[in-house]
Design an enzyme around this catalytic site. Structure first.
Site, PDB file in Angstrom:
ATOM      1  N   TYR A 154       3.669   3.524  12.075  1.00 53.16           N
ATOM      2  CA  TYR A 154       3.815   1.772  11.998  1.00 53.16           C
ATOM      3  C   TYR A 154       4.882   1.375  10.957  1.00 53.16           C
ATOM      4  CZ  TYR A 154      -0.275   2.346   9.212  1.00 53.16           C
ATOM      5  OH  TYR A 154      -0.892   2.610   8.141  1.00 53.16           O
TER       6      TYR A 154
ATOM      7  N   ARG B 276       0.906  -1.247  -0.299  1.00 53.66           N
ATOM      8  CA  ARG B 276       0.151   0.062   0.092  1.00 53.66           C
ATOM      9  C   ARG B 276       0.809   1.256  -0.087  1.00 53.66           C
ATOM     10  NH1 ARG B 276      -2.420   0.267   5.201  1.00 53.66           N
ATOM     11  NH2 ARG B 276      -1.019   1.831   5.625  1.00 53.66           N
TER      12      ARG B 276
ATOM     13  N   HIS C 245      -3.475   4.167   4.846  1.00 54.84           N
ATOM     14  CA  HIS C 245      -4.772   3.211   4.839  1.00 54.84           C
ATOM     15  C   HIS C 245      -5.632   4.029   4.239  1.00 54.84           C
ATOM     16  CE1 HIS C 245      -7.631   0.611   5.714  1.00 54.84           C
ATOM     17  NE2 HIS C 245      -8.291   1.300   6.406  1.00 54.84           N
TER      18      HIS C 245
HETATM   19  C1  LIG Z   1     -15.868  -6.052   9.528  1.00 58.11           C
HETATM   20  C2  LIG Z   1     -14.747  -5.019   9.558  1.00 58.11           C
HETATM   21  N1  LIG Z   1     -13.893  -4.586  10.622  1.00 58.11           N
HETATM   22  C3  LIG Z   1     -13.266  -3.617  10.597  1.00 58.11           C
HETATM   23  C4  LIG Z   1     -13.318  -2.696   9.513  1.00 58.11           C
HETATM   24  C5  LIG Z   1     -12.576  -1.610   9.525  1.00 58.11           C
HETATM   25  N2  LIG Z   1     -11.444  -1.754   8.429  1.00 58.11           N
HETATM   26  C6  LIG Z   1     -11.263  -0.966   7.358  1.00 58.11           C
HETATM   27  S1  LIG Z   1     -10.335  -1.210   6.341  1.00 58.11           S
HETATM   28  C7  LIG Z   1      -9.482  -2.334   7.456  1.00 58.11           C
HETATM   29  C8  LIG Z   1      -8.140  -2.830   7.105  1.00 58.11           C
HETATM   30  C9  LIG Z   1      -8.333  -4.002   6.022  1.00 58.11           C
HETATM   31  O1  LIG Z   1      -7.214  -4.466   5.820  1.00 58.11           O
HETATM   32  P1  LIG Z   1      -7.004  -5.481   4.431  1.00 58.11           P
HETATM   33  O2  LIG Z   1      -8.049  -6.453   4.452  1.00 58.11           O
HETATM   34  O3  LIG Z   1      -5.706  -5.771   4.330  1.00 58.11           O
HETATM   35  O4  LIG Z   1      -7.118  -4.309   3.232  1.00 58.11           O
HETATM   36  P2  LIG Z   1      -6.571  -3.063   2.875  1.00 58.11           P
HETATM   37  O5  LIG Z   1      -7.076  -1.974   3.456  1.00 58.11           O
HETATM   38  O6  LIG Z   1      -4.917  -3.274   3.313  1.00 58.11           O
HETATM   39  O7  LIG Z   1      -6.589  -3.094   1.370  1.00 58.11           O
HETATM   40  C10 LIG Z   1     -10.065  -2.400   8.611  1.00 58.11           C
HETATM   41  C11 LIG Z   1      -9.804  -2.994   9.787  1.00 58.11           C
HETATM   42  C12 LIG Z   1     -14.109  -2.922   8.524  1.00 58.11           C
HETATM   43  N3  LIG Z   1     -14.225  -2.193   7.480  1.00 58.11           N
HETATM   44  N4  LIG Z   1     -14.824  -4.156   8.361  1.00 58.11           N
END
Ligand SMILES: Cc1ncc(C[n+]2csc(CCOP(=O)(O)OP(=O)(O)O)c2C)c(N)n1
Ligand SMILES: Cc1ncc(C[n+]2csc(CCOP(=O)(O)OP(=O)(O)O)c2C)c(N)n1
Ligand SMILES: [Mg+2]
Ligand SMILES: [Mg+2]
Lengths: 326, 382, 326, 382
Positions: free
Chosen positions: B271, B258, B262
């Site tokens: 981090y 990424r 985020h």
């Molecule tokens: C069920 C749920 N829990 C928490 C979140 C909050 N949240 C949004 S994105 C994220 C991280 C997701 O990480 P990843 O699956 O690796 O995708 P990336 O953002 O790195 O593309 C979190 C914890 C959410 N959207 N849905």
């Protein structure tokens, strides 16, 4: 017309819906070869084949989540969750998606599906097998919630639910599956969702209930007549969402007194909503506080004592008398 | 044989075709027309530039929080290029580039990030679900769509995406298991960018690759260089062909990084190290793909420059359309919040609608208070 | 005493609880190194180490399910779910286990844990980031539910929640995190769970609210005084479960009129329960129907229009006036 | 290496020690004292006989629905024998035999199936959770307990069980993932009896073994002959030793067969063949273990016969105690439903308690109605 119990009536509705519309399919654990743990889908697998009566792995979120996908693609899935006490595993799918897709996409994507699950106590079952948490779904915008009380209305409401263009939670009071029989017309019939029914008319007090609690409510009404000479009106809600406020309020305006009866816990339950709506629309007609005879705010006890948790005719009768003498 | 190793499937592989120095593996090079290749580059670049623009819009408060997708263009565009328009595309929230390629107008996606449900409405004819926020939940919708395709006898496939963090959710497991049991035509693509917000891969899973989770479902799994659009395309194409033949699902892991935060609310300095960020920048998917296109004589420097200009224009136009829409009375009418819950609005909702309508009417008659307060909240929204 | 906002006050409470009792640990996605997406756990990782401030994989059911296990083993976990809109993923763990172990094992196994989650709207967030579904937990026997309204009570209630021997849902109105500051005493203080607070006394009408809705409720009360010369009593519930019926009813007996205000959807919401209890205990004192100013029965709109969904001072004022002139 | 196989861990194995003909693999035979072996057999047999007795009690309506555990004794007792009393035991609902071994009095378990919460109260000093009905959910509690042990620096382990069907739940995945990421001392034992009620393995998963799902978590996985108590014990012992050394979790799959119906409400004739049932009966764990004990001179025919008599007595006594308890006024007092929700019963619950109390008092004064209706419901309860 044929006499049948509620289990058979639901089974009949499922068969009719599948025969009438090939987009209708069933899915869930044990719904196929086994015909369902309560035998509600019996015969459907043989009749419609494994492409339309789908035994799934044991995963509630997946059963509902894939049903959502199927509905989006154009099918009309009827998903079975084996017991209402396990549909918490899939609540996020219902709340976040089934209930929202139409709104989220401004009507472009819709989720015409039904989640069926046996609910409620009264059959000496194990822990987690006797829950009634329809209030959670009533607190979830975008769903409809239906709970039948007899073979005939079970069949008619299920046909309506399957035809409905939006997601419907169809809770089946499992203690009624084989409790009694009723004539069910041979020709398919439907009942509009969102309409309560006055199942006994009366003038002194309104008893409001649905599902398995309706019978003890009716019993109490009979007894009020016999023993107290009191004329009780009894309303069977049938739909929890949309809740038929008009029918409720019209009755309470007439009687001035009301008792709401259901199995689910009391706090923030259906009884609370009914009481709040009566208060909103007919406060000045009330001659006594609305009483709630409901499950208590505890998990339904293991079966040696569950009967004390459930509403019964005596409790309703007592509540009605207290309301009448207030 | 009292103590014997269990034979595991051997079809878990790693694939790289166009490496970070733009060296191409000729044997594996996928067959793609010039037009296809140009289209792929177009949408990668459009996404990149639009993303940069959106960051500005966000900082200006003209749209809300959004997750940048820099570093994700090759996986998203590469995979989406391997399916047809009658196939389905089920994104998470970082498939900006692929959604543009699938036919979502940029102004529609701007509306989404600008706080309008209208931005989640798939354009007519586009077989996509909108962005999905609750992670991993969409994988089950993709699986259900795939199961329905199979029931209907349609020879279509579903392409769906999720992040490395999302693979820890139960819904991930349930979706892959259902898809494998029913041999549904679903291609699961993991955008492994090595972070879930701040949580690194090592805290997310104890296995070496995500691709190897295919072993749990008895399906093919492959890890590809996620900054290599040709590898992503090739792996997806293979999976699509298999799925279309009724051979079931595939798990594809695209390893990338990424590039940015985020979301616009996040601060990655907390981090991760600048060195790591630097390293991965040098592996950027657009740089090597541009060099590949140049090497193949498909896009020379002047073509690239005019493409940049064209895209700038495209974005400008989209932003204009978005701002127009965002000022539209109808789109801003709050009463619409009641209009799409059910096919027919039930009486109790009508009453709530009337309640709000009367309130708004009475307030617009009396002295307004609400507007004064709208800028009040100082909260962060990740 | 030091002035601080609610984010800081909650952070302070967490630090105090961890310092005072080494059984207290934190877990959740991003709570460690990152200090939480709202910076609520900031500094705790550095201070207490990764053994006690645990960054977890992204899986809500696991966060709550393992917290249950930890609590059973003797720890006092404080689990963070990143947004209330995602705690549906773990609802089955809370309903089936956290809420039941004490009852199921007749007191032998207990689950002293806290689930913290930011709730509510008002910060221009994405879909699923603005939910207020405390009513679901209020309908789940065996849980306590707490929602603070200011830095000081947030800190005190959280300390109580962590010390509580039973599972507590602690919802943090995220729009209040940085909305205003308040003096918070240096020495740890607690507030009893289950006690509402009369934050403004009055005699003409009772306004009942909690969390983020409290401020517009107070604003409306001020305005009633200024513009209408009406004296409104305002109750801050603080605890949703146990709900402090006595404080509510005492006030309504005095004023005869009530408006309940909250963000969550209306049907079967907290307002319904409050209305039902007022009706039960003080019907004859009511001079007008209890009004509910709540979120509507729709998903909270995307942020361009969310403010129309949320209760605000104008809506409360209007409802109060209607109630007063009924 | 543009297209290369990903190296998968090779520690996924199959283990059998005492085969269905009671042939022993001397090399792998675990070291167990005579007392241990006798104890294991005792509890297997106790469970078998008690189970038969419970079926009768159920048919007589003296207990409710229950899941028989015939066919599961070797896995349950074998695994539980490999942990100590300060370790934790987290069952699903088919670990009847292991729970007896762990110290749950038979009368307590009878109370559970007889509809009393008191049957779910672990006896003092027994580090077990009670039966768990919502499938797979308990795996997370086990993982949490393991994580807590690690935090506390205790060198203990957790042993937990689940069925093949339960492995399709999201909670299975989340539990194994957490346990592996945190290297928690948890041993996950799958009682693979090839059915989830009526749904066969082939409908439950597309992979060849459950053990191979360990690959998803980078942990050791092993399939054992689930009717071979020595193999179950040996595999668990190894896993326990690893866990105690801080080397993290293990996934063990015991392959067996549910000898009887799913529960007393189920009719397996609907979905499986007598031939298959027959085949698996011949592989019964007790037969081969009895032969092993005889071969080793640990238990001759007369010892076996006196054990049977002893167990018959034990069961009789337990049933007596159960019936006594089930008739106990205090245990039957419905008001207790309010007494264990919270450490201190809040006012609103006190009110509900009083409401019921007053109701019961007034009814016992007036003519009773409830008792007449208690036998009414004719529902099935799976
Ligand atoms: C069920 C749920 N829990 C928490 C979140 C909050 N949240 C949004 S994105 C994220 C991280 C997701 O990480 P990843 O699956 O690796 O995708 P990336 O953002 O790195 O593309 C979190 C914890 C959410 N959207 N849905
Ligand atoms: C979450 C949940 N869903 C459904 C059920 C109903 N149910 C009880 S046992 C069972 C089958 C479980 O099969 P498996 O895990 O293989 O265990 P087995 O019964 O074969 O030992 C089902 C579906 C349940 N108890 N929990
Ligand atoms: Mg990621
Ligand atoms: Mg099984």
């Amino acid at each position: 017309m044929a006499e049948m119990n509620m289990a058979k009536a639901i089974n009949k509705a499922l068969g009719e819906a599948m025969a009438a519309d090939e987009r209708v399919i069933m899915l869930g654990a044990d719904v196929g070869v086994n015909g369902g743990v309560f035998r509600i889908t019996e015969g459907l697998y043989a009749r419609f084949g494994e492409g339309r009566v789908i035994d799934t792995p044991l995963a509630e979120s997946a059963i509902i989540g894939t049903a959502i996908g199927m509905a989006i693609y154009g099918l009309r899935p009827v998903a079975e969750i084996q017991f209402a006490g396990f549909d918490y595993y899939n609540y996020h799918q219902l709340e976040s998606h089934a209930a929202r897709f139409r709104n989220r996409t401004r009507g472009r994507i819709t989720v015409p599906m039904v989640m069926r699950a046996p609910c409620g106590g009264g059959i000496r079952a194990l822990e987690h097998h006797s829950e009634s948490r329809e209030a959670i779904y009533a607190h979830t915008p975008g769903l409809k919630v239906v709970i039948p009380s007899s073979p005939r209305n079970a069949r008619a409401l299920l046909l309506s639910a399957i035809q409905d263009p939006d997601p419907v939670i169809y809770y089946e009071p499992k203690s009624l599956y084989r409790a009694f029989k009723e004539d069910v017309p041979d020709q398919p019939e439907t009942l509009p969702l969102g309409q309560a029914r006055v199942v006994r008319s009366g003038s002194d007090i309104t008893l409001i209930s649905y599902g398995a609690s309706l019978r003890p409510t009716l019993e109490a009404a009979e007894q009020l007549q016999e023993e107290d000479g009191v004329s009780a009106e009894v309303i069977d809600l049938l739909s929890i969402v949309p809740l038929d406020t008009v029918t409720i309020v019209t009755s309470v305006k007439k009687t001035g007194r009301a008792v709401v009866v259901h199995e689910g816990p009391r706090s923030c339950g259906i009884g609370a909503e009914v009481a709040a709506r009566i208060n909103e629309d007919s406060l000045l007609y009330l001659e006594a506080p609305i009483k709630r005879i409901t499950g208590y705010d505890v998990p339904i006890p293991y079966f040696s004592k569950e009967k004390y948790f459930l509403p019964d005719a005596d409790k309703i009768l007592q509540a009605a008398r207290q309301t009448l003498s207030f | 044989m009292p103590r014997t190793p269990i034979q595991l499937p051997t079809n878990i592989e790693y694939l790289s075709i166009l490496d970070e120095n733009a060296q191409i593996d000729k044997q594996l090079e996928p067959i793609l027309s010039t037009a296809d290749l140009k289209r792929m580059y177009h949408f990668m670049l459009l996404a990149r530039r639009a993303d940069e623009r959106m960051l500005k819009l966000q900082r200006q408060g003209r749209i809300g929080t959004f997750p940048q997708s820099l570093g994700h263009e090759a996986i998203s565009v590469g995979a989406a290029s391997a399916i047809g328009s009658s196939d389905w595309h089920v994104p998470a929230y970082r498939e900006f580039s692929g959604m543009l390629l699938r036919g979502w107008p940029l102004e529609t996606l701007l509306l989404y990030w600008g706080g309008f449900e209208e931005g989640a409405r798939p354009p007519d004819g586009v077989n996509d679900l909108p962005y999905c926020v609750p992670v991993a939940s969409q994988l089950l919708h993709a699986t259900g769509i795939g199961m329905a395709m199979k029931i209907a006898g349609d020879k279509k496939v579903v392409l769906t995406f999720f992040g490395d963090g999302s693979s820890s959710e139960g819904d991930f497991h349930e979706a892959l298991n259902f898809a494998s049991v029913f041999q549904a035509p679903v291609i699961f693509v993991c955008q492994n960018n090595q972070f879930a917000i701040s949580v690194p891969l090592s805290r997310q899973m104890h296995c070496a690759t995500l691709a190897q989770r295919a072993v749990s479902y008895g399906i093919p799994g492959i890890r590809v260089d996620g900054n290599d659009i040709l590898a992503v395309y090739a792996a997806t194409k293979e999976a699509v062909d298999r799925a279309r033949q009724g051979l079931g699902p595939t798990l594809i892991e695209g390893l990338t990084y990424r590039t940015t935060a985020h979301t616009t609310s996040d601060d990655p300095k907390k981090y991760r190290s600048p060195e790591e960020e630097q390293l991965w920048s040098s592996r950027d998917a657009l740089i090597r793909f541009r060099r590949y296109l140049a090497d193949r004589g498909i896009m020379d420097e002047s073509a690239r420059i005019s493409l940049e200009a064209e895209i700038e224009q495209e974005i400008k136009e989209a932003v204009r359309k978005f701002e127009e829409a965002a000022g539209d009375k109808e789109l801003l009418n709050p009463l619409h919040m009641f209009d799409y819950l059910y096919a027919e609005t039930p009486e109790f909702l009508e009453r709530q609608r009337n309640e709000l309508q009367q309130f708004l009417a009475s307030r617009s008659a009396g002295p307004g208070r609400m507007e004064a307060k709208s800028g009040e909240s100082a909260g962060r929204d990740p």
